[in-house]
Motif scaffolding. Structure first.
Motif, PDB file in Angstrom:
ATOM      1  N   SER A   1      57.280  -5.549  17.816  1.00 57.83           N
ATOM      2  CA  SER A   1      56.594  -4.724  16.899  1.00 57.83           C
ATOM      3  C   SER A   1      55.531  -5.469  16.221  1.00 57.83           C
ATOM      4  O   SER A   1      55.159  -5.238  14.915  1.00 57.83           O
ATOM      5  CB  SER A   1      57.409  -4.070  15.621  1.00 57.83           C
ATOM      6  N   GLY A   2      54.563  -6.290  16.974  1.00 57.91           N
ATOM      7  CA  GLY A   2      53.444  -7.115  16.595  1.00 57.91           C
ATOM      8  C   GLY A   2      52.246  -6.347  16.585  1.00 57.91           C
ATOM      9  O   GLY A   2      52.334  -5.195  17.417  1.00 57.91           O
ATOM     10  N   ALA A   3      51.233  -6.600  15.869  1.00 58.49           N
ATOM     11  CA  ALA A   3      50.057  -6.057  16.159  1.00 58.49           C
ATOM     12  C   ALA A   3      49.006  -6.819  17.023  1.00 58.49           C
ATOM     13  O   ALA A   3      48.034  -6.435  17.358  1.00 58.49           O
ATOM     14  CB  ALA A   3      49.240  -6.038  14.659  1.00 58.49           C
ATOM     15  N   GLY A   4      49.665  -8.101  17.311  1.00 66.82           N
ATOM     16  CA  GLY A   4      48.684  -8.622  18.457  1.00 66.82           C
ATOM     17  C   GLY A   4      49.552  -9.759  18.957  1.00 66.82           C
ATOM     18  O   GLY A   4      50.730 -10.304  18.287  1.00 66.82           O
TER      19      GLY A   4
ATOM     20  N   SER B   1      47.115  -1.499  17.098  1.00 64.78           N
ATOM     21  CA  SER B   1      48.034  -0.914  16.377  1.00 64.78           C
ATOM     22  C   SER B   1      47.945   0.399  16.508  1.00 64.78           C
ATOM     23  O   SER B   1      46.803   1.042  16.128  1.00 64.78           O
ATOM     24  CB  SER B   1      48.043  -1.623  14.908  1.00 64.78           C
ATOM     25  N   ASN B   2      49.024   1.101  16.000  1.00 67.63           N
ATOM     26  CA  ASN B   2      49.070   2.652  15.765  1.00 67.63           C
ATOM     27  C   ASN B   2      49.681   2.876  14.654  1.00 67.63           C
ATOM     28  O   ASN B   2      50.410   1.921  13.875  1.00 67.63           O
ATOM     29  CB  ASN B   2      49.224   3.665  17.029  1.00 67.63           C
ATOM     30  N   ALA B   3      49.938   4.285  14.053  1.00 70.14           N
ATOM     31  CA  ALA B   3      50.440   4.459  12.767  1.00 70.14           C
ATOM     32  C   ALA B   3      51.800   4.235  12.999  1.00 70.14           C
ATOM     33  O   ALA B   3      52.554   4.439  12.003  1.00 70.14           O
ATOM     34  CB  ALA B   3      49.997   6.048  12.634  1.00 70.14           C
TER      35      ALA B   3
ATOM     36  N   PRO C   1      52.635   0.008   8.710  1.00 65.46           N
ATOM     37  CA  PRO C   1      52.750   1.535   8.887  1.00 65.46           C
ATOM     38  C   PRO C   1      51.564   2.302   8.246  1.00 65.46           C
ATOM     39  O   PRO C   1      50.992   3.340   8.286  1.00 65.46           O
ATOM     40  CB  PRO C   1      53.881   2.094   7.753  1.00 65.46           C
ATOM     41  N   ASP C   2      50.681   1.549   7.233  1.00 69.07           N
ATOM     42  CA  ASP C   2      49.837   2.075   6.440  1.00 69.07           C
ATOM     43  C   ASP C   2      48.159   1.552   7.006  1.00 69.07           C
ATOM     44  O   ASP C   2      47.113   1.863   6.320  1.00 69.07           O
ATOM     45  CB  ASP C   2      49.665   1.708   4.919  1.00 69.07           C
ATOM     46  N   ARG C   3      48.405   0.765   7.935  1.00 69.90           N
ATOM     47  CA  ARG C   3      47.233   0.137   8.467  1.00 69.90           C
ATOM     48  C   ARG C   3      46.132   1.230   9.438  1.00 69.90           C
ATOM     49  O   ARG C   3      46.926   1.747  10.175  1.00 69.90           O
ATOM     50  CB  ARG C   3      47.507  -1.203   9.297  1.00 69.90           C
ATOM     51  N   PRO C   4      45.074   1.007   9.280  1.00 70.59           N
ATOM     52  CA  PRO C   4      44.065   1.590  10.280  1.00 70.59           C
ATOM     53  C   PRO C   4      44.583   1.482  11.743  1.00 70.59           C
ATOM     54  O   PRO C   4      44.955   0.354  12.096  1.00 70.59           O
ATOM     55  CB  PRO C   4      42.703   1.152  10.055  1.00 70.59           C
TER      56      PRO C   4
END
Ligand code: NI
Length: 179
Positions: A44-47, A64-66, A72-75
């Motif tokens: 579940s990483g963003a990068g 990343s997505n919602a 969970p709150d990131r663009p």
């Protein structure tokens, strides 16, 4: 699908300056990127940067997505493969925000980053592209590309009172969603 082992801080392979990619659109490169995507999603990483799985190349993936439980709150940041990147800060403005890293599991820290930047590089087919970004997108790119010059986010921190264990700092985040 192959989920590769993610190296953790303390492994000297995370401290190298990575080599440029010279061969694009090869079976080897596509397989590496597939493994990196599988590994990033499983965590579940963003990068994820290639050096984090022990591959000494200038290659990062991010996006990343919602639905990402870690952010969970990131663009939304579009799914991106970025090879041989060049980053250019735009202006002097910096901003500080919390970061985590799959190579520094269980911890979060506040890191100053350039607010706006231009970046360029190549995709896996060797096609060049460039973007001008700000905010969370700019932060993710700076974090991931730091892995290509042997920098982990704690090395960028200036205030160690804002560094700690995620489950203590943010009790609402489940342990398996953070590392
Ligand atoms: Ni990282």
């Amino acid at each position: 699908m192959t989920v590769r082992e993610i190296l953790k801080m303390g492994d000297p392979r995370l401290l190298r300056v990575a080599q440029p990619v010279t061969a694009f659109d090869s079976d080897e490169l596509h397989l590496l990127i597939t493994d990196m995507l599988d590994t990033m999603r499983a965590a579940s990483g963003a990068g994820l940067a290639a050096p984090q799985i022990g591959v000494d190349l200038q290659l990062v993936i991010f996006g990343s997505n919602a639905r990402n439980p870690r952010y969970p709150d990131r663009p939304v940041v579009p799914p991106t493969v970025l090879i041989n990147p060049v980053l250019t800060p735009l202006g002097d403005e910096q901003e500080s925000d919390w970061e985590g890293c799959l190579s520094v599991p269980g911890l979060r820290g506040v890191v100053p980053r350039w607010s706006r930047l231009h970046y360029s590089g190549y995709d896996q087919y060797g096609d060049p592209f460039e973007r001008t970004v700000d905010g969370f997108h700019a932060r993710v790119v700076q974090h991931e590309c730091d892995h290509l010059i042997g920098k982990l986010y704690p090395m960028r921190m200036q205030d160690f009172t804002q560094f700690g264990y995620t489950d203590v700092l943010f009790p609402g985040i489940a342990a398996d969603e953070d590392d």
